[in-house]
Design an enzyme around this catalytic site. Structure first.
Site, mmCIF file in Angstrom:
data_model
loop_
_atom_site.group_PDB
_atom_site.id
_atom_site.type_symbol
_atom_site.label_atom_id
_atom_site.label_comp_id
_atom_site.label_asym_id
_atom_site.label_seq_id
_atom_site.Cartn_x
_atom_site.Cartn_y
_atom_site.Cartn_z
ATOM 1 N N HIS A 98 43.695 62.662 20.561
ATOM 2 C CA HIS A 98 44.929 62.498 20.297
ATOM 3 C C HIS A 98 45.296 63.512 21.367
ATOM 4 C CE1 HIS A 98 48.472 63.126 18.171
ATOM 5 N NE2 HIS A 98 48.694 65.140 18.755
ATOM 6 N N ARG A 110 49.624 78.205 9.101
ATOM 7 C CA ARG A 110 50.892 78.033 10.235
ATOM 8 C C ARG A 110 51.008 76.545 9.894
ATOM 9 N NH1 ARG A 110 49.263 76.679 15.419
ATOM 10 N NH2 ARG A 110 50.826 78.631 16.315
ATOM 11 N N HIS A 128 50.934 62.626 22.020
ATOM 12 C CA HIS A 128 50.805 64.278 21.560
ATOM 13 C C HIS A 128 51.916 64.476 22.098
ATOM 14 C CE1 HIS A 128 49.360 67.921 20.579
ATOM 15 N NE2 HIS A 128 48.878 68.448 21.946
ATOM 16 N N ASN A 143 47.529 66.744 15.789
ATOM 17 C CA ASN A 143 46.826 69.002 15.763
ATOM 18 C C ASN A 143 48.129 68.686 14.520
ATOM 19 O OD1 ASN A 143 49.016 67.620 17.377
ATOM 20 N ND2 ASN A 143 49.398 69.482 17.913
ATOM 21 N N HIS A 144 48.817 67.667 14.172
ATOM 22 C CA HIS A 144 49.730 67.647 13.018
ATOM 23 C C HIS A 144 49.145 67.441 11.475
ATOM 24 C CE1 HIS A 144 53.999 68.610 14.438
ATOM 25 N NE2 HIS A 144 53.206 68.638 16.214
ATOM 26 N N ASP A 189 49.100 61.740 14.439
ATOM 27 C CA ASP A 189 50.090 62.542 14.378
ATOM 28 C C ASP A 189 51.427 61.345 13.015
ATOM 29 O OD1 ASP A 189 49.934 64.635 14.972
ATOM 30 O OD2 ASP A 189 51.061 64.716 16.660
ATOM 31 N N ARG A 241 47.689 70.928 25.832
ATOM 32 C CA ARG A 241 48.535 70.267 27.037
ATOM 33 C C ARG A 241 47.951 70.186 28.514
ATOM 34 N NH1 ARG A 241 52.208 68.277 23.393
ATOM 35 N NH2 ARG A 241 52.359 69.070 21.964
ATOM 36 N N HIS A 288 54.776 60.397 13.757
ATOM 37 C CA HIS A 288 55.437 61.394 12.943
ATOM 38 C C HIS A 288 56.647 61.059 11.517
ATOM 39 C CE1 HIS A 288 54.256 65.008 15.081
ATOM 40 N NE2 HIS A 288 54.232 64.035 16.202
ATOM 41 N N ASP A 316 52.512 58.991 18.350
ATOM 42 C CA ASP A 316 52.890 59.279 17.190
ATOM 43 C C ASP A 316 53.867 59.117 16.956
ATOM 44 O OD1 ASP A 316 51.167 60.392 19.084
ATOM 45 O OD2 ASP A 316 51.921 62.845 18.973
#
Length: 306
Positions: free
Chosen positions: A213, A132, A264, A83-84, A50, A245, A18, A16
C-alpha cells in the site's frame, strides 16, 4: 517482437478508492472499454488498498469488490490492505493473529487526548489504530490536506454512516456484515508476482512486481520486510509499509529489475519502476486512477466524461 500468441498477461493496479462508488464503477467501465476483451477478462487486478473513509459509499464499494470474482471468474484478484482498512479492521475486531491491545497503545499514548481515541464498548481489546479510527479528533481542520476532518484522524465518519451507524458508535461492529468482515480479515499486506512485463524505451522488459500500500521502508532488509508483511503480524502499533511517507517513497537500493507499486500518497508518480497510483487521495474533486501493464497506460474514472 513479442510472440503475439504468447502475449504477456495484463496487470491492472487500481489506486485508492476511499468510499467513492461512482468513481470505481466508472473506472471499471473505462478499463473494460479501453482494453481488449481478452486482456481485460484474464487480467490480474491488484487493488492497492484504502477502500474506506472520506467518500460516502464504503459499504457499497466493498459489496462491489466482493462481487467481482463471480462476475469475472477468469480474472485474478488481489485486495491489499491500506492503512485505513487496517484501522477499520482493528475497530471491528478481525485483525489477523493475536495481540495484546494495550501493548499497541503505549507508543502513541501521548496522542490519545488530542486524537480523541475511541473509548466505547470493547475498546479494551482494540488495536490502537482501531481506537484512532473510531475516535473524535479535537481539531476540526487538517492543515496538511487543507480539508476538514470527518470525525476521526482517519476521516472515518462516512464509513460509519454508510453502515447506518453514527460515527464513533460500537454498533458498527454488529452492523458490518459477516462477508465484509471476512473481506477485511482476508486482505493481504503485500503481493508479489515473479514475471510482469512493462513497456520501456528499450522494449518489453520482464520484471518482478511487489505491490504494497505505501511502499518498502528504506534502510531495512527487504526480505525481512516481505516476511513480516506476509505474516500479517498485528502486534505492532503501526505498519510502516502501509502508512509511511518519505521513508517508503523510493525503491530500496537492493532491489533490481523490480516494479514496486503502491497507492497511499495522494499522488500519481511514475519514476522508472516505482509506480505510485493514488491520484484521488480520497478527495471528492480528484479522479481515481489505475495503471495497466505492460502498456503503462493510465485509466481514470473521469475518462470520456464531459
Amino acid at each position: 517482437m513479442t510472440d503475439p500468441t504468447n502475449k504477456p498477461r495484463t496487470v491492472i493496479c487500481v489506486g485508492d478508492i476511499h468510499g467513492y462508488l461512482t468513481k470505481i464503477l466508472n473506472l471499471w467501465s473505462n478499463l473494460q472499454s479501453q482494453l481488449d476483451p481478452e486482456s481485460f477478462d484474464t487480467a490480474i487486478v491488484i487493488f492497492l488498498g484504502d477502500y474506506c473513509d472520506r467518500g460516502p459509499d464504503t459499504r457499497k464499494v466493498i459489496d462491489f469488490l466482493i462481487s467481482l470474482p463471480k462476475q469475472y471468474p477468469n480474472q485474478k484478484y488481489v485486495f491489499l490492505a491500506g492503512n485505513h482498512d487496517f484501522a477499520f479492521t482493528g475497530f471491528v475486531g478481525v485483525l489477523p493473529g493475536e495481540f495484546e491491545a494495550k501493548n499497541t497503545w503505549e507508543e502513541y499514548a501521548d496522542n490519545e487526548e488530542r486524537e480523541g481515541w475511541f473509548k466505547g464498548d470493547g475498546y479494551e481489546k482494540m488495536h490502537v489504530q482501531g481506537r484512532r479510527w473510531g475516535g473524535w479528533i479535537k481539531a476540526k481542520f487538517n492543515a496538511v490536506k487543507g480539508t476538514e476532518y470527518k470525525g476521526s484522524i482517519y476521516d472515518a465518519a462516512p464509513t460509519f454512516e454508510s453502515y447506518g451507524v453514527s460515527h464513533g458508535s460500537s454498533d458498527l461492529i454488529k452492523a458490518v456484515p459477516e462477508d465484509h468482515k471476512k473481506f477485511l480479515a482476508d486482505m493481504v499486506w503485500v503481493h508479489e508476482e515473479d514475471d510482469v512485463c512493462i513497456e520501456t524505451e528499450e522494449g518489453l522488459k520482464h520484471c518482478k512486481l511487489i505491490a504494497v500500500h505505501a511502499g518498502l521502508e528504506r534502510g531495512k532488509n527487504v526480505q525481512e520486510q516481505l516476511e513480516l508483511l506476509k505474516a500479517r503480524d498485528s502486534r505492532v502499533p503501526k505498519v510502516t509499509d502501509l502508512s509511511g511517507r518519505k521513508d517508503v517513497w523510493d525503491i530500496p537500493k537492493e532491489l533490481t529489475e523490480t516494479i514496486v507499486v503502491s497507492g497511499h500518497h495522494g499522488k500519481l508518480h511514475i519514476e522508472g519502476l516505482r509506480l505510485i497510483i493514488d491520484e484521488g487521495g480520497g478527495l471528492e474533486s480528484n479522479p481515481v486512477a489505475a495503471i495497466v501493464l505492460p502498456s503503462m497506460k493510465i485509466v481514470r474514472d473521469t475518462d470520456n466524461s464531459s
